[in-house]
Design a protein around this motif. Structure first.
Motif, PDB file in Angstrom:
ATOM      1  N   GLU A 182       0.820  -1.212   0.000  1.00 55.19           N
ATOM      2  CA  GLU A 182       0.000   0.000   0.000  1.00 55.19           C
ATOM      3  C   GLU A 182       0.857   1.267   0.000  1.00 55.19           C
ATOM      4  OE1 GLU A 182      -2.240  -0.670   3.520  1.00 55.19           O
ATOM      5  OE2 GLU A 182      -3.708  -1.978   2.533  1.00 55.19           O
TER       6      GLU A 182
ATOM      7  N   HIS B 247      -9.122  -2.175   1.724  1.00 53.27           N
ATOM      8  CA  HIS B 247      -8.241  -1.100   2.195  1.00 53.27           C
ATOM      9  C   HIS B 247      -7.627  -0.322   1.036  1.00 53.27           C
ATOM     10  CE1 HIS B 247      -8.596  -3.203   5.980  1.00 53.27           C
ATOM     11  NE2 HIS B 247      -7.942  -4.240   5.547  1.00 53.27           N
TER      12      HIS B 247
ATOM     13  N   LYS C 199      -6.126   2.367  -0.476  1.00 52.28           N
ATOM     14  CA  LYS C 199      -5.572   3.631   0.033  1.00 52.28           C
ATOM     15  C   LYS C 199      -4.109   3.715  -0.372  1.00 52.28           C
ATOM     16  CE  LYS C 199      -4.179   1.840   4.602  1.00 52.28           C
ATOM     17  NZ  LYS C 199      -4.624   0.437   4.471  1.00 52.28           N
TER      18      LYS C 199
ATOM     19  N   ALA D 253      -0.574   4.497   1.466  1.00 50.17           N
ATOM     20  CA  ALA D 253       0.023   4.660   2.784  1.00 50.17           C
ATOM     21  C   ALA D 253       1.292   5.494   2.756  1.00 50.17           C
ATOM     22  CB  ALA D 253       0.327   3.280   3.383  1.00 50.17           C
TER      23      ALA D 253
ATOM     24  N   TRP E  96       0.743  10.618  -1.720  1.00 47.60           N
ATOM     25  CA  TRP E  96      -0.542  11.208  -1.364  1.00 47.60           C
ATOM     26  C   TRP E  96      -0.987  12.192  -2.447  1.00 47.60           C
ATOM     27  CZ3 TRP E  96       0.110  12.521   4.577  1.00 47.60           C
ATOM     28  CH2 TRP E  96       0.161  11.309   5.280  1.00 47.60           C
TER      29      TRP E  96
ATOM     30  N   VAL F  23      -4.386   9.298  -5.568  1.00 51.25           N
ATOM     31  CA  VAL F  23      -5.348   8.193  -5.506  1.00 51.25           C
ATOM     32  C   VAL F  23      -6.231   8.148  -6.755  1.00 51.25           C
ATOM     33  CG1 VAL F  23      -7.180   9.465  -4.317  1.00 51.25           C
ATOM     34  CG2 VAL F  23      -6.958   6.999  -3.954  1.00 51.25           C
TER      35      VAL F  23
END
Length: 317
Positions: free
Chosen positions: A261, A287, A289, A291, A296, A299
């Motif tokens: 992840e 899940h 996402k 990590a 970040w 997505v």
């Protein structure tokens, strides 16, 4: 009781005729008058439900907006939804409240807790009425290099070897929720390979496929993995495809806690898609996402991978 869409006046009349009466003209005329001019009243009096939930905001799960209405229950079935006349053994006033189908906990770890306390108060008081169990390590099989598991049910010791045994124990124990379970890929792997980190030979992979097939016949919902950790992490993409082809033969799905992840999240999502595409079965990514902080904000790129796969006909979510 009249059926939906039937003529209540006709049925009101028939109900009256089922009861023997004396040959009294005044009584017959009176009953005919009631049947002809008050069918709704007669129908309401004749219908009796075990439970009616009245005046709630009904969210029926179809995707449509909520609407005000009632819900009638007879035995263990919802038998009518809408504006419901008639009497019930119990009436709940849901004014100002939402009435909805029970929620589904799609990722539960209550496999053994339910045998300890089947009331599941922490779930049902939140509206959860179905739990999906068995992520990577499931309540069966216990075969080969994994010893049978002993549990206590209704004061008696029970030995579990298969997922079927677990379902039977749960039913005998009695629980307040519905359950579905995957067969865990890690569980199957350990049955054949034990705690070894060796690669399986063709015979061992075939033994895993047979265990998956048995679990699917026992009622497993599909195959699940937790590829972040052993023993699931020991499986290659091709291993997963081979096992999932067995699942596809039984109409199951593949549910995965993906391999990475963080820095490898894009490759891991692609791996999940590849398994579903090549094995020919739906994929559920748990899940979903990112990590790793340096990714970040990206997505939407993952969503793009999923949307692209869907356009190719892969059922992935």
């Amino acid at each position: 009781m009249s059926e939906p869409g039937s003529d209540p006046g006709r049925h009101g009349h028939l109900i009256l005729l089922r009861h023997p009466m004396k040959n009294s003209l005044p009584r017959a005329c009176c009953c005919c008058f009631l049947a002809l001019f008050q069918p709704a009243w007669l129908q309401g009096a004749a219908i009796e439900y075990d439970l009616v939930i009245r005046h709630g905001k009904i969210v029926d799960g179809s995707g449509n907006p909520w609407f005000h209405g009632d819900v009638a229950v007879q035995g263990d079935r919802i038998v009518q939804i809408g504006r419901i006349p008639g009497e019930a053994k119990r009436v709940v006033d849901a004014t100002g409240l939402v009435v909805a189908p029970g929620f589904i906990d799609m990722h539960s770890h209550s496999d053994w807790a339910l045998l300890e306390d089947g009331n599941a108060q922490s779930k049902i008081r939140q509206g959860v009425t179905t739990e999906v169990l068995g992520e990577s390590v499931s309540a069966g099989p216990f075969q080969g290099k994994v010893a049978p598991r002993k549990v206590t049910v209704q004061g008696a010791s029970v030995e579990l070897r298969t997922l079927r045994d677990y379902f039977a124990a749960i039913e005998r124990a009695g629980i307040s929720v519905n359950i579905a379970s995957y067969v865990g890929q890690g569980q199957v792997w350990e049955c054949v390979m034990g705690t070894s980190f060796d690669r399986p030979n063709p015979g061992q992979l075939e033994a895993m496929k047979q265990l998956v097939a048995e679990a699917m016949r026992d009622g497993a919902f599909g195959l699940s993995t937790a590829l972040l950790m052993p023993p699931s992490s020991l499986a290659t993409t091709q291993d997963l495809i081979e096992l999932c082809r067995v699942v596809a033969e039984h109409g199951g799905i593949y549910s995965t806690h993906i391999r990475d992840e963080g820095e490898g999240v894009f490759d891991s999502v692609n791996e999940a898609i590849q398994v579903g595409e090549r094995a020919g079965l739906p994929v559920d990514i748990l899940h979903l996402k990112i990590a790793d902080q340096k990714y970040w904000g990206r997505v939407k790129e993952i969503f793009g991978l999923i949307e692209e796969a869907r356009r190719r006909g892969v059922n992935v979510q």
